[in-house]
Design a protein around this motif. Structure first.
Motif, short mmCIF file in Angstrom:
data_model
loop_
_atom_site.label_atom_id
_atom_site.label_comp_id
_atom_site.label_asym_id
_atom_site.label_seq_id
_atom_site.Cartn_x
_atom_site.Cartn_y
_atom_site.Cartn_z
N ILE A 33 0.85 -1.21 0.00
CA ILE A 33 0.00 0.00 0.00
C ILE A 33 0.88 1.25 0.00
O ILE A 33 0.63 2.21 -0.75
CB ILE A 33 -0.95 -0.01 1.22
N ILE A 34 1.91 1.25 0.84
CA ILE A 34 2.82 2.40 0.90
C ILE A 34 3.51 2.60 -0.45
O ILE A 34 3.57 3.72 -0.99
CB ILE A 34 3.87 2.20 2.01
N ALA A 92 2.59 1.72 -3.44
CA ALA A 92 1.66 2.19 -4.47
C ALA A 92 1.36 3.67 -4.30
O ALA A 92 1.29 4.43 -5.28
CB ALA A 92 0.37 1.37 -4.43
N ARG A 93 1.18 4.11 -3.04
CA ARG A 93 0.88 5.52 -2.81
C ARG A 93 2.08 6.40 -3.18
O ARG A 93 1.90 7.48 -3.74
CB ARG A 93 0.49 5.73 -1.34
N GLU A 152 4.37 5.70 -5.43
CA GLU A 152 4.45 5.69 -6.89
C GLU A 152 3.48 6.72 -7.49
O GLU A 152 3.82 7.44 -8.45
CB GLU A 152 4.15 4.30 -7.42
N ALA A 153 2.29 6.78 -6.92
CA ALA A 153 1.29 7.73 -7.42
C ALA A 153 1.65 9.18 -7.10
O ALA A 153 1.09 10.11 -7.70
CB ALA A 153 -0.07 7.39 -6.81
N ALA A 154 2.58 9.37 -6.16
CA ALA A 154 2.95 10.72 -5.72
C ALA A 154 4.22 11.23 -6.39
O ALA A 154 4.80 12.22 -5.94
CB ALA A 154 3.13 10.74 -4.21
N ILE A 208 3.36 10.90 3.21
CA ILE A 208 2.53 9.80 2.68
C ILE A 208 2.08 8.86 3.80
O ILE A 208 0.94 8.39 3.80
CB ILE A 208 3.31 9.08 1.57
N GLU A 268 -0.83 10.57 5.32
CA GLU A 268 -2.02 10.49 4.47
C GLU A 268 -2.69 9.12 4.57
O GLU A 268 -3.92 9.02 4.51
CB GLU A 268 -1.64 10.77 3.02
N LEU A 269 -1.87 8.09 4.69
CA LEU A 269 -2.41 6.74 4.80
C LEU A 269 -2.92 6.43 6.21
O LEU A 269 -3.52 5.38 6.43
CB LEU A 269 -1.33 5.71 4.41
N LYS A 285 9.97 5.45 -1.22
CA LYS A 285 9.36 4.16 -0.85
C LYS A 285 10.15 3.50 0.28
O LYS A 285 9.57 3.06 1.28
CB LYS A 285 9.35 3.21 -2.05
#
Length: 438
Positions: A7-8, A10-11, A13-15, A159, A162-163, A427
């Motif tokens: 999950i971390i 992926a978030r 990567e999106a950022a 991040i 945010e999660l 990451k």
């Protein structure tokens, strides 16, 4: 169901665009370290104010202060980081603490925001303080050394927040000044009381965990010749001369080459994590007064490396200083003039080093984290100096180097870091913080 690590990742990567934007903001501050350490760089304070605002938005309790250079020097005289003549008006350090829920291990994320001057504008293809994204790389002064790492550690925490991933341990965030001319900013940070159970200093390591760095010695070797007319028949060296200081410098340089050749095979000067043996690198030569005069004086500036295993009783390079001084004295014994007028060494800087054992619990956790970020867990040495010795030795915070970018880009014109490196570093740090502080 995806794991926390997935999950971390992926978030993060999106950022990617946000990571690049954060680094672009930091690069735009010309936080240049001045050669006169009493002068504030034009963007040092503004850069720290920007970071303070960013971490306060995440819930950090912050501390922004101008260190008291003279008081620190008196307190730590003769120790690592204590450099005489430093003042810090308008050159603040920043520290912050984000409290965990309690009972967990704490981590410190730390870096420096000062950058070296960009040099001649003609050597750059872009404005060094106007970041440019091109072909997957962000260009600008400090992208590698080391605002890239600072951006990554900031975004890693952002991040995780945010999660809404709960952490038992505290996160300590520190950014310092003065690293590029001696490390007194890190000394001030440790003296202020910032510490944790483990630390990551985000110096550029090409995203390799580096639990070891070199100490460095800067020295000035002074050679006195006898000035005189370059075009006339000289008198004897034991009379009025002249004696050419340029020629004397050559003799000293040859002697330094000999010592470097010996160090290549000296087990005290080599480490399995380091690519190269310790070296004495000549970085400046100054000699001569006039085109038609024999040089009456010469100066050779050296940058010499040492390993933590060579520390003296103050965790500094006193043993290596004496080794170099004895070698220079022996070179002088081979020349009748230098025997009577020996070269002398003045030491300019001694910046300490540290090594975190590979069996340290944090090293193991961090290796797991970088593997989960699809990076290599193999340990490496950081061939240059970094400030990890101060939090490690004085602050009892075992600290490793880990950051994005090719270290060879540091201090170069057209400095650049890849977006891929930034994302992967963020990451790894985010996953490591979650694992260590959970």
């Amino acid at each position: 169901m995806p794991s926390k690590e997935e999950i971390i990742a992926a978030r993060v990567e999106a950022a990617a665009d946000r990571i690049v934007a954060t680094l672009s903001d930091l690069v735009a501050f010309p936080s240049i370290v001045k050669s006169n350490p009493r002068e504030a760089g034009p963007g040092e304070r503004d850069c720290q104010l920007y970071l303070q605002k960013r971490i306060e938005a995440l819930g950090f309790m912050t501390d922004l202060w101008d260190p008291d250079g003279p008081a620190l020097y008196e307190k730590y005289k003769g120790r690592a980081g204590a450099n005489k003549g430093r003042t810090f008006d308008g050159r603040p350090n920043l520290g912050g603490v984000l409290k965990g829920t309690g009972g967990g291990r704490s981590i410190m994320l730390t870096g420096h925001i000062d950058v070296v001057p960009p040099g001649a504008a003609s050597h750059w293809t872009t404005d060094p303080f106007k970041p440019v994204l091109k072909d997957g790389f962000l260009h600008g002064r400090g992208t590698v050394d080391m605002k890239g790492g600072v951006a990554c550690m900031l975004m890693a925490v952002e991040i995780l927040k945010e999660l809404d991933i709960p952490l038992s341990g505290d996160i300590v965030f520190t950014t310092v000044i003065d690293e590029e001319i001696g490390g007194m900013g890190s000394l001030a940070m440790v003296d202020r009381g910032f510490h944790a159970d483990a630390g990551i200093m985000t110096e550029p390591t090409a995203n390799r965990i580096a639990p070891l760095c070199h100490g460095i010695l800067w020295g000035r070797i002074i050679i006195d010749g006898i000035g005189g007319h370059a075009e006339l028949t000289p008198n004897a060296w034991y009379s009025s001369g002249p004696v050419d200081a340029v020629q004397l410098c050559r003799q000293i340089l040859d002697g330094i080459d000999i010592l470097n050749r010996r160090w290549m095979f000296d087990p005290r000067k080599n480490h399995p994590l380091m690519d190269l043996p310790n070296q004495i690198i000549v970085t400046q030569i100054n000699a001569g007064e006039h085109p038609s005069s024999m040089a009456g004086r010469g100066e050779i500036i050296i940058d010499a490396q040492y390993l933590p295993s060579e520390h003296d009783e103050f965790r500094l390079g006193g043993n290596v200083k004496r080794e170099i001084e004895e070698h220079i004295a022996n070179i002088c014994q081979a020349d009748p003039y230098l025997r009577k007028h020996p070269a002398r060494v003045e030491w300019i800087l001694d910046a300490d080093c540290a090594e975190i054992p590979s069996d340290n619990p944090f090293v193991g956790v961090f290796q797991q984290a970088v593997e989960e970020a699809k990076l290599s867990p193999v340990l490496s040495g950081f061939g240059a100096h970094s400030d990890i010795g101060l939090p490690t030795g004085l602050g009892n915070t075992p600290t490793v180097n880990f950051g994005p970018g090719d270290p060879a880009q540091a201090h170069q014109p057209n400095e650049r870091v890849s977006v891929r490196d930034l994302v992967d570093c963020t990451k790894a740090i985010a996953i490591a913080v979650e694992k260590w502080c959970r």
